[in-house]
Write an enzyme that holds these catalytic residues in place. Structure first.
Site, mmCIF file in Angstrom:
data_model
loop_
_atom_site.group_PDB
_atom_site.id
_atom_site.type_symbol
_atom_site.label_atom_id
_atom_site.label_comp_id
_atom_site.label_asym_id
_atom_site.label_seq_id
_atom_site.Cartn_x
_atom_site.Cartn_y
_atom_site.Cartn_z
ATOM 1 N N GLU A 415 1.023 -1.215 0.274
ATOM 2 C CA GLU A 415 -0.090 -0.057 0.112
ATOM 3 C C GLU A 415 0.978 1.283 -0.002
ATOM 4 O OE1 GLU A 415 -2.721 -0.534 3.193
ATOM 5 O OE2 GLU A 415 -3.436 -2.190 2.571
ATOM 6 N N GLU A 491 -3.958 -9.061 0.072
ATOM 7 C CA GLU A 491 -4.376 -8.845 1.398
ATOM 8 C C GLU A 491 -5.833 -8.964 1.322
ATOM 9 O OE1 GLU A 491 -1.982 -5.923 3.635
ATOM 10 O OE2 GLU A 491 -3.566 -5.534 4.673
#
Length: 799
Positions: A415, A491
């Site tokens: 991220e 994820e």
């Protein structure tokens, strides 16, 4: 047979000679440690100086805006990095001995948190700022024969992590010595499977030598040895002028590595100068191939499969960040029993021990590196180091770990804030290129949470493996825009729950909070950015272009107590499928029912001891791989139901949502695809607490001073039924050939320290950790409950 015997004899002779010229010594014991430079204590390494606490909100108290959580203003976050005293300086010192014939020596640190400065005999010999990485220090210029002084200074800055990082020399330290300056590079070997044809495998073998002397004749012999000790392939050739070795060998009747068959080989290298063996090295490897494609998705050894993976932070619950082989084995075995076949080392570089355990037990790995690049997530994160250190860190990651067959891909980030910008895509391109240069055999990914942004910036287009963190609605919407033609759930889920806790009603909800700081075990609560397991499974099951998932997270971890980021006391996560003590939550059995195809699962929830709820609706769930079941409460049928593919929460679960509580017995009878009765499960209302039940996970451990025994302590009634709301204060006494190491009850709101021999039960249970010393004998654990007057003991054999 005669040829194999001759090869084995020649190899043994060469190894015997070379072994005298090379020596590895682990520096485990007799370290001195101080925080203030005045008070010193004797410790063993690996060591986490912060895990003994105390827990306090003042440690790393952050007044910040967590953009990843969708926050719009800065607020107080007291438990974000675990509420333990990891910030600040610490110093370690010890002595190590250099043997009289040693001409070259290096120290290999598998990880030191953080900003390590290494001094040998008073002089700075090396440094490494990133606490999650392994690094090497050449001590040859600073060493002397006999005893040498080693000092390691560390410094952890505030707001440098989004979770608990640990503190100290938390991974092993090894001294590597050779009798010659010319030697094999400790990270120079690179063994890969070039191809598999039927039962034969073509193995590419490379190595690098350092310290070559001009005018000398160097040769390198390599023997590939199977797990029975048989030499299956051999080679010997000259080392070129740059000190490099390369050869291709064939292994017949090759035994392939996979999660189901984790077969390992070792390459035994012997370096010779003018015919004399001067160095040797053994490197374990596995024979296996990997590929990713639009047509076949992910393939291991030519067979398509989807990842059934979990994300793991590096802490080991009550042990903190100090790595321990027994604790790692416990983790991986529990995950495999659940049906998982992969882990993601989020969001940092793994320990060598962890990768060795994954090699030997059969667990695929996405080896990750960074949580941020140049753009920061926290004030003092990796952004401070990026410009000078990213290439060095990636280089060490790959060189140190590239021979592990368990690693099937590299992840270079999570991220990343600049993922949606052109400069982010450019940095990604350079990271991928460096990984490919050092290891052309593995693909590279980066977990991204902005699908539209990474497509528009080009970030997604250059990825070997496009990975989405959450954003399930974007899967179908964007798949046709991804040139790779496949998508990884890098994820997923971020479902939250507390073991043994159930909240009513059982409706799905995100970011729901309660006065007690807990989350519901009905597995219907999640975060605003995330989803439930059922949502991910629909995508994995219904579309061939998905290649699997990595669930957030396999285990609870210290820090990041979402959704209770602003709640005190709360100092550890709720995301885990297993809690911080390693006890399975109900969600463990939900995943097991879907992932583990080797055994059947029948699990009921919630518990059936609800004084005061008589007559109130108390939904009952069954997690099972069977398609249908009938539920009974005290013999009265509550209906026979089947899974429903068109229902979000009934496709993978069986739920009776209108059951009214009455004490007694709940029974579920499950039926197979043919409607035939296949099994049953019963749970009963608990009576008064009657005894402590001690359940050791292993009754024998090694007398090596490192091995661990985990003992689950439960308070049960006279019939052995768990008392699910018991919170009695227990004390622990250990005698014999071991010691009390730690205790944990899995309660994210508990401020009791792990290293003191007392703790309250959390919903009737906790786990005590015992550690062997170096003497053989019995270890006796005695547990006392003063409130209830209960007492129980158990013996563990240390051999």
């Amino acid at each position: 047979m005669k040829k194999q015997l001759t090869l084995a004899i020649m190899a043994a002779a060469a190894l015997s000679s070379a072994a005298q010229a090379t020596r590895d010594v682990y520096l485990n014991d007799n370290w001195q440690f101080t925080r203030d430079g005045k008070a010193w204590e004797t410790v063993s390494v690996p060591h986490d100086w912060a895990i003994s606490g105390p827990f306090d909100k003042k440690w790393d108290l952050q007044i910040v805006q967590i953009k990843e959580n969708g926050e719009e203003t800065a607020t107080e976050h007291s438990g974000r990095s675990g509420s333990l005293p990891w910030i600040g300086e610490g110093t370690y010192k010890c002595k190590f001995k250099i043997e009289k014939n040693c001409k070259h020596a290096e120290l290999i640190f598998d990880g030191a948190m953080a900003d390590a400065h290494v001094y040998v005999n008073g002089k700075l010999a090396g440094q490494w700022p990133y606490g999650y990485n392994a690094f090497r220090v050449d001590v040859t210029p600073y060493m002397k024969r006999g005893d040498n002084d080693l000092v390691v200074k560390l410094n952890n800055l505030e707001e440098s992590n989004r979770w608990y990082p640990g503190a100290g020399i938390y991974r092993p330290v090894k001294l590597h010595m050779t009798e010659e300056a010319a030697s094999l590079d400790t990270w120079g070997a690179f063994i890969t499977t070039e191809s598999i044809n039927g039962k034969n495998a073509t193995i590419d073998v490379k190595h690098q030598m350092v310290g070559c002397e001009k005018g000398k004749n160097y040769t390198l012999a390599v023997n590939l040895v199977d797990d029975r000790g048989s030499v299956v392939a051999s080679s010997k050739s000259n080392v070129d002028g740059a000190g490099a070795f390369h050869d291709v060998l064939t292994v017949t009747n090759a035994q392939l590595w996979s999660p189901e068959t984790p077969e390992l080989y070792k390459a035994v290298f012997t370096l010779n100068r003018d015919g004399k063996a001067i160095d040797k090295q053994e490197v374990k490897f596995g024979i296996r191939t990997t590929s990713f494609s639009k047509e076949h998705g992910f393939q291991l050894n030519g067979v398509s499969r989807k990842f059934k993976g979990v994300c793991l932070h590096h802490d080991l619950g009550p042990l903190g960040a100090a790595v321990n082989k027994a604790a790692l084995i416990r983790q991986i075995k529990a995950l495999k029993e659940m049906g998982a076949d992969a882990i993601r080392t989020s969001h940092n570089m793994p320990s060598t021990l962890q990768m060795e355990v994954c090699d030997s037990l059969g667990m695929m790995v996405m080896a990750e590196s960074f949580d941020a690049w140049r753009d920061p997530k926290v004030k003092n994160g990796y952004n401070r180091l990026w410009d000078e250190w990213w290439e060095k860190d990636i280089t060490n990651l790959v060189l140190n770990h590239r021979n592990h067959p368990c690693i099937v891909m590299w992840s270079v980030g999570n991220e990343i804030p600049e993922q949606w910008k052109a400069e982010g895509a450019e940095r990604y391109k350079h990271l991928i290129a460096l990984c490919h240069k050092l290891d052309p055999t593995r693909k590279v990914t980066c977990g991204s949470d902005q699908p539209d942004g990474i497509i528009n910036s080009g970030f997604a287009m250059i990825a070997d493996i496009p990975g989405y963190n959450y954003r399930t609605p974007k899967y179908e919407e964007t798949i046709n825009r991804l040139p790779q033609g496949f998508l990884l759930g890098s994820e997923t889920a971020s479902t939250v729950s507390s073991r043994g806790v159930y909240k009513f009603p059982d409706e799905p909800a995100w970011n729901r909070e309660y006065p007690d700081g807990q989350c519901s075990g009905y597995d219907t609560e999640y975060c605003w950015w995330s989803n439930l397991p059922d949502d991910d499974w629909r995508l994995q099951d219904d579309f061939t272009w998905t290649i699997g998932e990595f669930v957030w997270t396999g285990y609870d971890y210290l820090g990041e107590p979402t959704p209770y980021d602003k709640y005190w006391p709360s100092r550890s996560s709720y995301f885990g499928i297993l809690d911080l003590a390693g006890l399975p939550k109900d969600r463990y059995y939900l995943y097991q029912s879907h992932w583990n195809k080797k055994q059947h699962t029948i699990h009921l929830l919630p518990h059936w001891t609800w004084p005061g709820r008589e007559g109130q609706v108390t939904p009952v769930y069954c997690y099972t791989d069977y398609p249908s079941a009938e539920l009974f409460v005290n013999g009265k049928s509550q209906g026979r139901i089947s899974k429903n593919k068109d229902s979000r929460l009934d496709r993978y679960r069986l739920r009776w949502r209108d059951v009214k509580y009455e004490p007694g017995e709940v029974k579920v009878v499950v039926y197979d695809e043919n409607g035939k009765r296949a099994g049953e499960k019963i749970m009963k209302t608990a009576g008064k607490p009657a005894k402590l039940m001690l359940s050791p996970e292993n009754t024998t451990i090694k007398a090596d001073g490192n091995d661990l025994a985990y003992v689950t302590v439960s308070l049960v009634d006279k019939n052995g039924t768990l008392c699910p709301d018991a919170d009695d204060q227990l004390t622990f006494e250990v005698k014999g050939a071991g010691k009390f190491k730690a205790v944990c009850n899995g309660d994210a709101t508990s401020l009791e320290v792990f290293t003191e021999p007392t703790m309250k039960l959390f919903h009737g249970q906790l786990v005590v950790v015992l550690q062997s010393n170096k003497k053989k004998g019995d270890i006796t654990l005695t547990v006392k409950d003063k409130k209830g007057g209960h007492k129980a003991s158990v013996k563990i054999a240390s051999k």
